[in-house]
Scaffold this active site. Structure first.
Site, PDB file in Angstrom:
ATOM      1  N   ASP A 378       0.834  -1.190   0.000  1.00  0.00           N
ATOM      2  CA  ASP A 378       0.000   0.000   0.000  1.00  0.00           C
ATOM      3  C   ASP A 378       0.884   1.262   0.000  1.00  0.00           C
ATOM      4  O   ASP A 378       1.551   1.528   0.993  1.00  0.00           O
ATOM      5  CB  ASP A 378      -0.966   0.008   1.184  1.00  0.00           C
ATOM      6  N   GLU A 582      12.313   2.903   6.669  1.00  0.00           N
ATOM      7  CA  GLU A 582      11.337   1.936   6.163  1.00  0.00           C
ATOM      8  C   GLU A 582      11.595   1.548   4.720  1.00  0.00           C
ATOM      9  O   GLU A 582      11.415   0.399   4.322  1.00  0.00           O
ATOM     10  CB  GLU A 582       9.942   2.559   6.298  1.00  0.00           C
TER      11      GLU A 582
END
Length: 654
Positions: A378, A582
């Protein structure tokens, strides 16, 4: 050489002289002298202890800050602390500090830390599933004993979750209970003696147990934090037993959403290291039973199963927009309706989610959007607006891996007899029925044939997703095209084509991009940059590519991609005050941590010293360095690029 220094004064002046942009970090952006005389802050004033360069100065800042956290007024600084090999320093921080910072438990001692949700500002609340009366009594007692916490303890209803129910509790979000033990204390009947099993959180704004994040994190914890890895497995089994699936994460708004399933893969890795322990086989069997239940009840049931192809899709349960996302994330989606209804963006968002306006196109968009989030990707142009209709390469490779793992365990370790107890039966099955490995041999054979038929594109030489509605293959090019190598679904000819045609469209200076530039397209107001698209690369795609290429004997290619990723991470760590984040912009090395997409980049929001990095990125470094040759580790520490290393005749892989 060492020196004892005054912590507060040294840190104050270090920041004043070297942190010229006043962000609480010492990085290559700062314009200070890059030279700090540490002897001025010690009784050993005649000591020549100069600290020079961004890397050493940022290490000094980190050591001083950590000393402040320990309330130290004087700290001894060792020269080797500041000059430490950056690869070794990063491994040391991850294994001795960051994993501990990311570890949580849900119990009396841990809930105050685990319950807060940075994404949702609300009082701490915990939902207990039916059948966990012991936990309800435990947390009710915790709430009574610590009233200042304001813990709200709620039952979840009996029966399957519905979209209406999940949306109906979005205004009172809470954490979902996980497994507790140890079992011998449960037998004493004192609920206050229960203890939560540990789990890992990704970091940043993600303060809960994420399914596929946790499995990849565990890969980097097997040698140092096995108790946490075992806790992750237990908690995932608990989720399947009580919530019907391994959840996107253990928050109430995720009750209708799973995530890429990796339980058997992780459980076998635990078993390989712990098979000498008396309960190892029983623990493996529990994981196999749970994975089987999720496989049958969730992943291969309607509407996730496409009966025409025999492949599966991401199709979670839900209604409205995802509550964990701010309205601004859907500006491009809701904007066309602001003029239609004479409302601003927030008003349209609230009206749609409150049911006062009905828009079938929005319903369809969010059906796909929930599927995108269940996929873990996502968001990405590969899957946006179509995900619920796609039989994706990644999901079907994961299901093939599950089929193969269950077949393997039943045949090799269970005497070709898997007994299904009541808690793991599915609709239509009898308690204690026996299943042989033959069932799973057939399932994996059928899926492999379906992957070959529907997902392999001979002309492109790569695997692609398949649209089960249009009955057409997707044109998107993604790093997931390499997943059939990881699970063993490709043949030798297909593997060779993937190496020849798949890797070049994705390989960048810092590793693999999530998609090709062509798939991302031109960024515009109607096509905003998405975080799982080019030019961004993510740890799980790298790890699966390394292992898949190695499996088929492409060690040089695996080593090259491995080294590129680790070099980029190491350089970012050195130049940007210990940053591990991340995701990365894998197309450049100078500012690869700067991500201009969606909510930015988790792992960057700190001052003075990093405290946790980011879960699966940490794991990729631990696992990746374990695969490197000693020569490659040395080159990594020297800061050599892959080209510089390979031109000298170096080989990256073990």
């Amino acid at each position: 050489m060492s020196i004892s220094v005054e912590v507060d004064r040294a840190m104050r002046d270090l920041l004043q002289h070297e942190d010229t942009d006043h962000d609480g970090l010492i990085t290559v952006d700062d314009q200070g002298p890059k030279d700090f005389a540490l002897g001025n802050y010690s009784d050993q004033r005649d000591t020549d202890f100069a600290v020079r360069g961004v890397y050493q100065l940022s290490n000094l800042l980190q050591e001083l800050f950590l000393a402040q956290k320990r309330s130290l007024k004087i700290v001894t600084i060792e020269r080797p602390q500041l000059e430490e090999n950056p690869a070794q320093r990063l491994v040391r921080l991850i294994t001795t500090s960051w994993w501990d910072s990311l570890t949580r438990r849900i119990d009396a001692e841990g809930i105050e830390r685990a319950a807060p949700d940075p994404k949702m500002k609300d009082a701490p609340r915990i939902y207990i599933p039916p059948g966990a009366s012991e936990q309800f009594a435990y947390y009710s007692q915790v709430a009574k004993d610590w009233p200042a916490m304001g813990l709200d303890v709620q039952w979840l209803p009996q029966g399957k979750m519905t979209a209406d129910f999940i949306q109906g509790i979005n205004h009172k979000p809470g954490i979902l209970a996980l497994d507790m033990g140890p079992p011998q204390l449960k037998a004493q009947g004192n609920p206050k003696q229960l203890q939560g099993f540990p789990f890992i959180v990704p970091g940043g704004c993600f303060n809960e147990l994420y399914n596929w994040d946790s499995c990849f994190c565990a890969l980097g914890m097997l040698d140092t934090h096995m108790n946490v890895v075992k806790g992750i497995v237990r908690n995932l089994i608990f989720e399947i037993k009580h919530y019907g699936k391994m959840l996107n994460a253990n928050r109430s708004y995720y009750l209708g959403r799973a995530q890429p399933p990796l339980l058997t893969w992780l459980a076998l890795k635990v078993f390989e290291r712990a098979k000498h322990e008396p309960d190892a086989l029983e623990n493996l069997k529990s994981a196999i039973l749970a994975a089987r239940k999720e496989y049958l009840e969730w992943w291969t049931s309607i509407p996730r199963l496409d009966e025409g192809s025999g492949l599966s899709r991401y199709r979670p349960i839900g209604k409205g927009s995802p509550p964990e996302c701010r309205p601004i994330a859907f500006t491009h989606v809701f904007t066309p309706y602001t003029e239609k209804y004479g409302m601003n963006l927030k008003e349209v968002y609230d009206a749609y989610n409150g049911g006062t306006i009905t828009e079938p196109d929005l319903d369809a968009f969010f059906d796909h959007d929930r599927a995108v989030r269940e996929s873990g990707h996502d968001t990405s142009n590969r899957v946006e607006g179509v995900c619920a209709d796609l039989a994706t390469v990644d999901l079907n490779c994961l299901l093939y891996q599950i089929e193969n793992d269950i077949f393997f365990v039943i045949e090799k370790y269970l005497g070709d007899r898997l007994v299904i107890p009541a808690e793991f039966t599915v609709t239509g099955e009898t308690v204690d029925m026996v299943e042989s490995s033959h069932v799973w041999r057939e399932r994996k054979s059928k899926r492999k044939a379906a992957i070959e038929k529907y997902l392999w594109n001979e002309e492109k030489g790569i695997y692609v997703d398949y649209n089960t509605v249009t009955r057409q293959q997707s044109t998107a090019e993604s790093a997931t095209c390499l997943w059939p190598l990881w699970c063993g679904a490709a043949d030798g000819r297909q593997a060779a084509k993937l190496v020849k045609y798949g890797i070049p469209s994705l390989e960048c200076i810092g590793g693999l991009s999530s998609t090709s530039a062509k798939t991302r397209g031109t960024v515009s107001a109607s096509n905003p940059q998405k975080q799982w698209d080019y030019p961004y690369g993510w740890a799980p795609h790298q790890i699966i590519a390394w292992d898949g290429l190695k499996r088929y004997g492409y060690h040089d290619e695996a080593g090259r991609l491995l080294y590129r990723w680790l070099h980029m991470m190491t350089r970012t760590f050195q130049d940007w005050n210990g940053t591990v984040c991340e995701k990365y912009d894998v197309t450049q090395l100078e500012r690869s941590h700067e991500v201009e997409a969606e909510y930015g980049n988790q792992g960057r929001d700190f001052k003075y010293a990093p405290q946790e990095g980011f879960g699966w990125t940490n794991a990729s470094y631990i696992y990746g360095t374990s695969l490197l040759s000693e020569d490659a580790k040395g080159a990594l520490a020297q800061g050599l690029s892959y080209e510089e290393f390979s031109e000298g005749g170096g080989k990256a892989h073990l």
